[in-house]
Design a protein around this motif. Structure first.
Motif, PDB file in Angstrom:
ATOM      1  N   ALA A   1      -6.532  -7.586 -53.898  1.00 48.47           N
ATOM      2  CA  ALA A   1      -5.883  -6.688 -54.450  1.00 48.47           C
ATOM      3  C   ALA A   1      -5.452  -6.773 -55.953  1.00 48.47           C
ATOM      4  N   ILE A   2      -5.297  -5.564 -56.177  1.00 50.05           N
ATOM      5  CA  ILE A   2      -4.760  -5.739 -57.951  1.00 50.05           C
ATOM      6  C   ILE A   2      -3.750  -4.709 -57.631  1.00 50.05           C
ATOM      7  N   HIS A   3      -2.773  -5.547 -59.050  1.00 54.41           N
ATOM      8  CA  HIS A   3      -1.598  -3.789 -59.050  1.00 54.41           C
ATOM      9  C   HIS A   3      -1.092  -5.186 -60.665  1.00 54.41           C
ATOM     10  N   MET A   4      -0.462  -3.568 -60.742  1.00 56.44           N
ATOM     11  CA  MET A   4      -0.760  -3.713 -62.651  1.00 56.44           C
ATOM     12  C   MET A   4       0.224  -3.051 -62.290  1.00 56.44           C
ATOM     13  N   ILE A   5       1.485  -3.686 -64.280  1.00 56.05           N
ATOM     14  CA  ILE A   5       2.818  -3.709 -64.315  1.00 56.05           C
ATOM     15  C   ILE A   5       2.598  -3.601 -65.598  1.00 56.05           C
ATOM     16  N   ALA A   6       3.532  -2.504 -65.796  1.00 57.52           N
ATOM     17  CA  ALA A   6       3.968  -1.862 -67.523  1.00 57.52           C
ATOM     18  C   ALA A   6       5.169  -2.284 -67.732  1.00 57.52           C
ATOM     19  N   ASP A   7       4.899  -3.140 -68.584  1.00 56.03           N
ATOM     20  CA  ASP A   7       6.619  -3.679 -69.380  1.00 56.03           C
ATOM     21  C   ASP A   7       7.097  -4.180 -68.792  1.00 56.03           C
ATOM     22  N   SER A   8       6.152  -5.288 -68.008  1.00 54.07           N
ATOM     23  CA  SER A   8       7.977  -6.243 -67.931  1.00 54.07           C
ATOM     24  C   SER A   8       8.635  -6.944 -68.424  1.00 54.07           C
ATOM     25  N   ASP A   9       9.723  -7.117 -68.262  1.00 57.56           N
ATOM     26  CA  ASP A   9       9.903  -8.629 -68.761  1.00 57.56           C
ATOM     27  C   ASP A   9      10.398 -10.084 -68.389  1.00 57.56           C
ATOM     28  N   TRP A  10       9.491 -10.214 -66.616  1.00 55.61           N
ATOM     29  CA  TRP A  10       9.873 -11.091 -66.545  1.00 55.61           C
ATOM     30  C   TRP A  10       9.463 -12.031 -66.768  1.00 55.61           C
ATOM     31  N   PRO A  11       9.573 -13.642 -66.292  1.00 56.37           N
ATOM     32  CA  PRO A  11       8.416 -14.352 -66.682  1.00 56.37           C
ATOM     33  C   PRO A  11       7.144 -13.758 -65.704  1.00 56.37           C
ATOM     34  N   LEU A  12       6.153 -14.787 -66.454  1.00 56.00           N
ATOM     35  CA  LEU A  12       4.769 -14.060 -65.942  1.00 56.00           C
ATOM     36  C   LEU A  12       5.088 -15.244 -64.281  1.00 56.00           C
ATOM     37  N   ASP A  13       5.366 -16.422 -63.968  1.00 62.15           N
ATOM     38  CA  ASP A  13       5.323 -16.985 -62.810  1.00 62.15           C
ATOM     39  C   ASP A  13       5.848 -16.583 -62.072  1.00 62.15           C
ATOM     40  N   SER A  14       7.724 -15.520 -62.301  1.00 59.83           N
ATOM     41  CA  SER A  14       8.909 -15.401 -61.591  1.00 59.83           C
ATOM     42  C   SER A  14       7.687 -14.435 -60.834  1.00 59.83           C
ATOM     43  N   LEU A  15       6.766 -13.114 -61.588  1.00 60.65           N
ATOM     44  CA  LEU A  15       6.768 -11.923 -61.293  1.00 60.65           C
ATOM     45  C   LEU A  15       5.472 -12.025 -60.510  1.00 60.65           C
ATOM     46  N   ALA A  16       4.751 -13.041 -60.477  1.00 57.49           N
ATOM     47  CA  ALA A  16       3.226 -13.327 -59.420  1.00 57.49           C
ATOM     48  C   ALA A  16       3.961 -13.713 -58.588  1.00 57.49           C
ATOM     49  N   ARG A  17       4.669 -14.635 -58.458  1.00 60.45           N
ATOM     50  CA  ARG A  17       6.004 -15.180 -57.378  1.00 60.45           C
ATOM     51  C   ARG A  17       6.151 -14.016 -56.549  1.00 60.45           C
ATOM     52  N   HIS A  18       6.808 -13.644 -56.912  1.00 60.92           N
ATOM     53  CA  HIS A  18       8.027 -12.284 -56.325  1.00 60.92           C
ATOM     54  C   HIS A  18       7.090 -11.111 -55.454  1.00 60.92           C
ATOM     55  N   HIS A  19       6.153 -10.942 -56.296  1.00 58.54           N
ATOM     56  CA  HIS A  19       4.605  -9.910 -55.775  1.00 58.54           C
ATOM     57  C   HIS A  19       3.860 -10.651 -54.997  1.00 58.54           C
ATOM     58  N   GLY A  20       3.757 -12.040 -54.035  1.00 55.50           N
ATOM     59  CA  GLY A  20       2.344 -12.785 -53.971  1.00 55.50           C
ATOM     60  C   GLY A  20       1.250 -12.685 -54.384  1.00 55.50           C
ATOM     61  N   ALA A  21       1.084 -13.278 -55.876  1.00 54.62           N
ATOM     62  CA  ALA A  21      -0.056 -12.567 -56.238  1.00 54.62           C
ATOM     63  C   ALA A  21      -0.464 -13.835 -56.489  1.00 54.62           C
ATOM     64  N   LYS A  22      -1.867 -14.664 -56.850  1.00 51.84           N
ATOM     65  CA  LYS A  22      -2.504 -15.340 -56.334  1.00 51.84           C
ATOM     66  C   LYS A  22      -2.729 -15.757 -58.126  1.00 51.84           C
ATOM     67  N   THR A  23      -3.099 -14.694 -58.742  1.00 49.10           N
ATOM     68  CA  THR A  23      -3.018 -15.215 -60.081  1.00 49.10           C
ATOM     69  C   THR A  23      -2.434 -13.736 -60.594  1.00 49.10           C
ATOM     70  N   ALA A  24      -1.819 -14.315 -62.218  1.00 48.81           N
ATOM     71  CA  ALA A  24      -1.697 -13.468 -62.533  1.00 48.81           C
ATOM     72  C   ALA A  24      -1.966 -13.659 -64.672  1.00 48.81           C
ATOM     73  N   TYR A  25      -1.669 -12.350 -64.914  1.00 47.01           N
ATOM     74  CA  TYR A  25      -2.198 -12.466 -66.531  1.00 47.01           C
ATOM     75  C   TYR A  25      -1.422 -11.149 -66.913  1.00 47.01           C
ATOM     76  N   ARG A  26      -0.777 -11.340 -68.445  1.00 41.37           N
ATOM     77  CA  ARG A  26      -0.242 -10.893 -68.790  1.00 41.37           C
ATOM     78  C   ARG A  26      -0.594 -10.488 -70.601  1.00 41.37           C
ATOM     79  N   VAL A  27      -1.200  -9.067 -71.064  1.00 39.57           N
ATOM     80  CA  VAL A  27      -1.963  -8.883 -71.743  1.00 39.57           C
ATOM     81  C   VAL A  27      -0.326  -8.273 -73.206  1.00 39.57           C
ATOM     82  N   SER A  28      -0.347  -8.592 -74.772  1.00 43.21           N
ATOM     83  CA  SER A  28       0.547  -8.121 -74.926  1.00 43.21           C
ATOM     84  C   SER A  28      -0.007  -7.961 -76.486  1.00 43.21           C
ATOM     85  N   GLU A  29       0.031  -7.185 -77.373  1.00 40.41           N
ATOM     86  CA  GLU A  29       0.489  -7.295 -78.625  1.00 40.41           C
ATOM     87  C   GLU A  29       0.674  -7.097 -79.568  1.00 40.41           C
TER      88      GLU A  29
END
Length: 93
Positions: free
Chosen positions: A33-61
């Motif tokens: 399942a894919i869950h997309m979140i815009a403009d989160s300031d959480w650290p990537l590992d914390s956000l993944a754990r919080h949502h129970g994600a196996k994999t997390a990708y953050r795109v920024s410019e």
């Protein structure tokens, strides 16, 4: 290259093709399942754990360079496109 790194490269390519991008986090759960979140300031590992994600990708410019930070368990990956000014210098030299 692993599926994990292939997905990070595909996300970077899509973000480059789109031009300007907003900060976006893509979380993939254990069942795909894919869950997309815009403009989160959480650290990537914390956000993944919080949502129970196996994999997390953050795109920024930043300053015309697009960056994809990826995390899957203990594996991490960072891919960044070259800034337009760097490409121009390379082509002109």
């Amino acid at each position: 290259m692993s599926r994990f790194a292939d997905q990070a490269a595909s996300i970077l390519e899509a973000a480059e093709s789109a031009g300007a991008c907003s900060h976006m986090t893509i979380l993939i759960g254990p069942q795909g399942a894919i869950h997309m979140i815009a403009d989160s300031d959480w650290p990537l590992d914390s956000l993944a754990r919080h949502h129970g994600a196996k994999t997390a990708y953050r795109v920024s410019e930043s300053s015309g360079s697009i960056r994809v930070e990826a995390r899957e368990g203990l594996r991490t990956c960072l891919m960044e496109s070259a800034k337009p000014s760097q490409i121009a210098r390379f082509l002109l030299s």
